[in-house]
Enzyme design. Structure first.
Site, PDB file in Angstrom:
ATOM      1  N   GLU A  88      -3.730  -0.464   8.195  1.00  0.00           N
ATOM      2  CA  GLU A  88      -2.500  -0.115   8.930  1.00  0.00           C
ATOM      3  C   GLU A  88      -2.564  -0.671  10.335  1.00  0.00           C
ATOM      4  O   GLU A  88      -3.615  -0.637  10.973  1.00  0.00           O
ATOM      5  CB  GLU A  88      -2.331   1.411   9.080  1.00  0.00           C
ATOM      6  CG  GLU A  88      -1.748   2.105   7.897  1.00  0.00           C
ATOM      7  CD  GLU A  88      -1.565   3.600   8.127  1.00  0.00           C
ATOM      8  OE1 GLU A  88      -1.173   3.999   9.246  1.00  0.00           O
ATOM      9  OE2 GLU A  88      -1.818   4.355   7.182  1.00  0.00           O
ATOM     10  N   GLU A 114      -7.171   8.170   7.084  1.00  0.00           N
ATOM     11  CA  GLU A 114      -7.398   8.657   8.442  1.00  0.00           C
ATOM     12  C   GLU A 114      -8.124   9.996   8.503  1.00  0.00           C
ATOM     13  O   GLU A 114      -7.576  10.996   8.992  1.00  0.00           O
ATOM     14  CB  GLU A 114      -6.071   8.727   9.207  1.00  0.00           C
ATOM     15  CG  GLU A 114      -5.390   7.374   9.296  1.00  0.00           C
ATOM     16  CD  GLU A 114      -4.423   7.242  10.461  1.00  0.00           C
ATOM     17  OE1 GLU A 114      -3.946   8.284  10.942  1.00  0.00           O
ATOM     18  OE2 GLU A 114      -4.171   6.111  10.889  1.00  0.00           O
ATOM     19  N   TYR A 126      -4.430   1.333  15.687  1.00  0.00           N
ATOM     20  CA  TYR A 126      -3.196   1.380  16.466  1.00  0.00           C
ATOM     21  C   TYR A 126      -3.437   1.205  17.959  1.00  0.00           C
ATOM     22  O   TYR A 126      -2.714   0.501  18.622  1.00  0.00           O
ATOM     23  CB  TYR A 126      -2.484   2.722  16.260  1.00  0.00           C
ATOM     24  CG  TYR A 126      -1.815   2.843  14.912  1.00  0.00           C
ATOM     25  CD1 TYR A 126      -0.489   2.468  14.743  1.00  0.00           C
ATOM     26  CD2 TYR A 126      -2.513   3.300  13.810  1.00  0.00           C
ATOM     27  CE1 TYR A 126       0.127   2.555  13.509  1.00  0.00           C
ATOM     28  CE2 TYR A 126      -1.899   3.393  12.567  1.00  0.00           C
ATOM     29  CZ  TYR A 126      -0.573   3.014  12.427  1.00  0.00           C
ATOM     30  OH  TYR A 126       0.035   3.098  11.202  1.00  0.00           O
ATOM     31  N   ASN A 177      -7.514   1.371   9.766  1.00  0.00           N
ATOM     32  CA  ASN A 177      -6.200   1.598  10.386  1.00  0.00           C
ATOM     33  C   ASN A 177      -6.432   1.475  11.882  1.00  0.00           C
ATOM     34  O   ASN A 177      -7.279   2.186  12.433  1.00  0.00           O
ATOM     35  CB  ASN A 177      -5.712   3.032  10.134  1.00  0.00           C
ATOM     36  CG  ASN A 177      -5.249   3.269   8.713  1.00  0.00           C
ATOM     37  OD1 ASN A 177      -5.432   2.429   7.844  1.00  0.00           O
ATOM     38  ND2 ASN A 177      -4.648   4.418   8.482  1.00  0.00           N
ATOM     39  N   HIS A 210      -3.081  11.092   1.432  1.00  0.00           N
ATOM     40  CA  HIS A 210      -2.482  10.754   2.726  1.00  0.00           C
ATOM     41  C   HIS A 210      -1.857  12.034   3.316  1.00  0.00           C
ATOM     42  O   HIS A 210      -0.633  12.193   3.338  1.00  0.00           O
ATOM     43  CB  HIS A 210      -1.434   9.654   2.529  1.00  0.00           C
ATOM     44  CG  HIS A 210      -1.126   8.880   3.775  1.00  0.00           C
ATOM     45  ND1 HIS A 210      -1.317   7.524   3.889  1.00  0.00           N
ATOM     46  CD2 HIS A 210      -0.632   9.266   4.963  1.00  0.00           C
ATOM     47  CE1 HIS A 210      -0.950   7.115   5.091  1.00  0.00           C
ATOM     48  NE2 HIS A 210      -0.520   8.164   5.768  1.00  0.00           N
ATOM     49  N   ARG A 268       0.844  -1.188   0.000  1.00  0.00           N
ATOM     50  CA  ARG A 268       0.000   0.000   0.000  1.00  0.00           C
ATOM     51  C   ARG A 268       0.882   1.242   0.000  1.00  0.00           C
ATOM     52  O   ARG A 268       1.712   1.410   0.898  1.00  0.00           O
ATOM     53  CB  ARG A 268      -0.909  -0.023   1.238  1.00  0.00           C
ATOM     54  CG  ARG A 268      -1.762   1.207   1.360  1.00  0.00           C
ATOM     55  CD  ARG A 268      -2.598   1.274   2.642  1.00  0.00           C
ATOM     56  NE  ARG A 268      -3.119   2.623   2.734  1.00  0.00           N
ATOM     57  CZ  ARG A 268      -3.375   3.277   3.857  1.00  0.00           C
ATOM     58  NH1 ARG A 268      -3.190   2.697   5.029  1.00  0.00           N
ATOM     59  NH2 ARG A 268      -3.824   4.509   3.821  1.00  0.00           N
TER      60      ARG A 268
HETATM   61  C1  NOJ Z   1      -1.073   6.514  10.610  1.00  0.00           C
HETATM   62  C2  NOJ Z   1      -0.729   7.354   9.431  1.00  0.00           C
HETATM   63  O1  NOJ Z   1      -1.526   6.955   8.352  1.00  0.00           O
HETATM   64  C3  NOJ Z   1       0.743   7.282   9.053  1.00  0.00           C
HETATM   65  O2  NOJ Z   1       0.998   8.282   8.122  1.00  0.00           O
HETATM   66  C4  NOJ Z   1       1.596   7.416  10.291  1.00  0.00           C
HETATM   67  O3  NOJ Z   1       2.943   7.455   9.981  1.00  0.00           O
HETATM   68  C5  NOJ Z   1       1.267   6.281  11.219  1.00  0.00           C
HETATM   69  N1  NOJ Z   1      -0.103   6.392  11.630  1.00  0.00           N
HETATM   70  C6  NOJ Z   1       2.133   6.238  12.463  1.00  0.00           C
HETATM   71  O4  NOJ Z   1       1.915   7.356  13.222  1.00  0.00           O
END
Ligand code: NOJ
Length: 522
Positions: free
Chosen positions: A396, A184, A326, A324, A139, A94
């Site tokens: 992600e 995002e 995290y 995405n 992005h 990607r």
């Molecule tokens: C999500 C973002 O899409 C990406 O650009 C970023 O580097 C990562 N998070 C890590 O923070």
């Protein structure tokens, strides 16, 4: 009795052995984005974007005062990136297109030939190596000229974006089957305007996040519809948006209603208009924002209304759910006199609530990312329950590591998150793939080159930007080969080692099944 115990033991053991395997159709990938890796900020016709402007302004707040001017120099060294993807055994890669590289003005009047050729070459090389290209159209790197017109706060952005998307489809849709419109959106709208820290450096938490939210959804929808009507019938590809909700749990059971409202406020505002049957804002958020705005003296809700046509335009504009993921937070009400941090990581002023991370959740080397692997599964379950049996692609997941070559923390992160994904699949949620952020170290926005997310380490002092695999690269390659998280973690596996590893496991299972069979016929 003994027999029953053995059966239970056998079933558990067998389940455990195969617990974290992935179905044959599941795909593994890795991701990057244009501004973070390409460099070549002023090569050929490329126009300026807001990150060029921001990093070239000496008042910027990037921790190491760096920029993406050269970054990984992928504009010149893209073949090396494809080599890494090949080495890992990725099934897809990607990456994003830089709008201002493709369209310098940034409208459709002029396509920069070199810019177009760059992505063309990358796509062709990936396909040659059997790696599927997955393209993100946007992005974070808005062309500066559009920011000068108000950027994501100007409703015309929806048409500008759709027009750019059409150019990208016309150039690459014959070979690229999976697209993401916008990366995002809640960082783009909520985080940026609630903190004022990232370009365009506008702090305006009252109206801007919601205007931006609406415009992003319209832009996405228009770009999706162009593909759906003009390209999908021919090329059979698919388009989605990459949402990034932070998973929210109640700090204690009494806050469950608050947590649910916060999920709708975070995930729902960017999902409900697209994925729900009815479309439009999540009703609970719409109600809450209307009441709150009234109390605050606004003549109408700060959450801008959709017309019936807009609801219909946005509703159903998906082919899958790009997620995405995290990190997670717990939520509780604010106590008297307590300050509330900004949404989306520290607090939720609109809900008069505080977001926290329990001490038991390990931190990572990135400010906002704490490790709570169950969060990814709970987020998937929540979306599945809300929007039905949709297909998910994890677009992600990853963490910045404190280790250098031996990034054991990243290995633990990827392993434990993937295990939760595999549980979600076994629960019946259709997750079709997983993407590590990131293929290699890159320009990590306000954290410059200090915060490292790469499976591959990049030497930013070397003009050749040497890329070397970290332990996590070997680990991820092992997972991809074995289609299982139960693989050696710390060293480069020799092909034989895998086979020994999985052969030993199959041998155990077979012996066990034989014993069970023998007992049952006895
Ligand atoms: C999500 C973002 O899409 C990406 O650009 C970023 O580097 C990562 N998070 C890590 O923070």
């Amino acid at each position: 009795m003994t027999f029953r115990v053995l059966v239970v033991f056998g079933v558990l053991y067998t389940a455990q052995c195969t617990a974290h395997s992935f179905p044959p159709s599941f795909k593994f990938g890795a991701a990057t984005s244009a501004y973070q890796i390409e460099g070549a900020w002023n090569v050929s016709g490329k126009g300026l974007n807001i990150w060029d402007t921001f990093t070239h302004d000496s008042r910027n707040s990037v921790v190491d005062r760096s920029s993406g001017d050269i970054a990984c120099d992928s504009y010149h060294l893209w073949r090396k990136d494809v080599d890494l993807a090949t080495e890992l055994g990725l099934q897809f890669y990607r990456f994003s297109i830089s709008w201002s590289r493709l369209l310098p003005t940034p409208f459709r009047n002029e396509i920069d030939e070199d810019g177009a050729a760059y992505y063309n070459n990358l796509i062709n090389e990936l396909l040659k190596r059997n790696i599927e290209p997955v393209i993100t159209l946007y992005h974070y790197d808005l062309p500066q000229a559009l920011q000068d017109f108000g950027g994501w706060l100007n409703p015309l952005i929806a048409d500008w974006f759709a027009s750019y998307a059409k150019v990208a489809y016309s150039l690459y849709a014959d070979r690229v089957k999976t697209w993401l419109t916008i990366n995002e959106p809640s960082i783009l709208c909520d985080y940026i305007y609630n903190t004022g820290k990232l370009p365009p450096m506008i702090y305006e938490p009252m109206l801007a996040p919601y205007l931006c939210n609406k415009n992003v959804l319209l832009a996405h929808a228009k770009a999706w519809r162009i593909y759906d009507e003009e390209y999908k019938p021919i090329y059979k590809g698919r388009v989605s948006i990459a949402n990034n909700p932070v998973w929210i749990e109640p700090a204690s059971p009494e806050y469950e209603n608050l947590a649910e409202l916060a999920r709708e406020f975070g995930a729902g505002r960017y999902s409900h208009p697209i994925y729900s049957q009815k479309g439009g804002w999540p009703p609970s958020v719409e109600r809450h924002m209307a009441e709150l705005s009234k109390k605050q003296g606004y003549p109408e809700s700060r959450l801008p209304a959709f017309s019936i046509e807009e609801i219909e335009l946005i509703r159903g504009t998906y082919d899958y759910y790009g997620l995405n993921h995290y990190t997670s937070r717990v939520i509780r009400s604010r106590q008297p006199g307590e300050q509330i941090g900004p949404w989306i990581f520290y607090g939720c002023p609109e809900l008069d609530a505080v977001l926290e991370t329990p001490k038991s959740w390990p931190t990572t080397d990135a400010d906002d990312v704490v490790m709570y692997p169950e969060g990814i599964r709970r987020q998937l379950e929540w979306l599945h329950q809300k929007y039905g049996n949709i297909t998910f692609l994890i677009t992600e997941n990853g963490c910045a590591s404190r280790g250098d070559d031996n990034d054991e923390d990243r290995i633990a992160f990827i392993k434990s998150y993937l295990e939760q994904v595999s549980i979600a699949i076994k629960e019946g949620i259709n997750v079709e793939g997983y993407t590590v952020w990131s293929l290699m170290d890159n320009f990590e926005w306000l954290f410059g080159y200090k915060t490292k997310y790469g499976l591959y380490k990049v030497d930013f002092n070397d003009p050749q930007r040497r890329r070397t695999p970290r332990a996590s690269a070997h680990f991820y390659a092992n997972i991809i080969k074995a289609r299982n998280t139960d693989v050696p973690t710390s060293q480069t596996p020799k092909r034989q080692e895998y086979h020994n590893h999985s052969n030993a496991r199959s041998l155990h299972i077979n012996i066990l099944l034989l014993i069970l069979f023998w007992l049952s016929v006895k």
